[in-house]
Design an enzyme around this catalytic site. Sequence first.
Site, mmCIF file in Angstrom:
data_model
loop_
_atom_site.group_PDB
_atom_site.id
_atom_site.type_symbol
_atom_site.label_atom_id
_atom_site.label_comp_id
_atom_site.label_asym_id
_atom_site.label_seq_id
_atom_site.Cartn_x
_atom_site.Cartn_y
_atom_site.Cartn_z
ATOM 1 N N HIS A 58 0.833 -1.203 0.000
ATOM 2 C CA HIS A 58 0.000 0.000 0.000
ATOM 3 C C HIS A 58 0.867 1.252 0.000
ATOM 4 O O HIS A 58 2.030 1.237 0.439
ATOM 5 C CB HIS A 58 -0.913 0.011 1.228
ATOM 6 C CG HIS A 58 -0.154 0.092 2.517
ATOM 7 N ND1 HIS A 58 0.366 1.260 3.018
ATOM 8 C CD2 HIS A 58 0.198 -0.875 3.401
ATOM 9 C CE1 HIS A 58 0.990 1.026 4.147
ATOM 10 N NE2 HIS A 58 0.910 -0.267 4.414
ATOM 11 N N GLU A 105 -2.051 -7.093 7.167
ATOM 12 C CA GLU A 105 -0.752 -6.887 7.800
ATOM 13 C C GLU A 105 -0.617 -7.747 9.065
ATOM 14 O O GLU A 105 -1.610 -8.254 9.604
ATOM 15 C CB GLU A 105 -0.589 -5.401 8.144
ATOM 16 C CG GLU A 105 0.731 -5.011 8.795
ATOM 17 C CD GLU A 105 1.960 -5.314 7.962
ATOM 18 O OE1 GLU A 105 2.198 -6.519 7.700
ATOM 19 O OE2 GLU A 105 2.692 -4.379 7.609
#
Length: 339
Positions: free
Chosen positions: A86, A184
């Site tokens: 990201h 994550e």
Amino acid sequence: MYFGLSIFYWLFVCTNAQFLLKLRYEPNYLPIYESSTEFFEQSDINIPTHEVDLTNFGLRSNYSWQDVLEEIDLSPNQKLFFLQRHAEGYHLTAKSHFNFSSIDWRCYWSLQKGKDGIEWYDAELTEKGYKQTHKFTKKIKSVSDFPIPQRFYVSPLRRTLQTWWETWNDLTEKTPIIKEFAREIYGIDSESERHNKSYIEHHFPEFEFESGFSFDDVLWSSEYREKTEHCQYRAASLLRDIFDETSEDDKIISIVSHSGLIYCILDVVQHRYYGLSPGGLIPVIIEIQNDKKIYPLDDAYSNFTNWCPYETSSISERIAISTDNVDDCEDASQSKEDS
């Protein structure tokens, strides 16, 4: 003598058969993976990572993208993965923005939702992050033979959903699939906690959820933190699921995720360590093997003491806790969910 050997033999066979049968149903009994080192400079241990030529996303100058596609077409077990991190989110800038000390950030502020109107809980992209995605899209468009992925997968956290949309929406009509295991490394800090399914559906209606996606975030906890061992298990599981649910014709796969999970994927596919800057991408040819192995889970999580190994009295007195500011940020977050 012969009878005794026969009994021993059948006991051996039966015992091992039961063991193998048990392994088949262990959730962490997963495929072994390998990655190719032929086509991309990121995969070559002889090229220092800071010297990799990213002009064409690391593709060696003596190869074309067509060469890559022809190579993976030769094996039904190979796919080209674009692993994209990201772009910049507020969780990456908050510490320096507020000049928090490392201890203050780790032991207190990273656990909060935000401060003074800046929210890092399930962080969104910063203005710089949006610019990074737009620059990246222009780079893709500048490569005439760049292979657009056939299947897209994305983490359920806001910064990854925004990164996918800003990067790929104008390049494909495919619907991205939200995968829980693409998230994550999670636990304790608020940036690794996701919003509930209703929030995601409302704010990102163009995305599709994988089957069985839970309404609430059942993985995240304020008490424990996922360790590398469990992250590698997640990476192997994610790859297994993608290979299982895609056809042999789906050769180009995109995963928009996070640095921690991407590092775990690289470990699992026996690729060298390669760091990605926010918004960066690494192409990797991954092959799933017929053989499987146990991905151990006996050291899967750590606790808060491991996260913050300091006595409360040793934490800097500069943490002037502004309850009003924290409450304001939480109220703003709740308003977003209710809207």
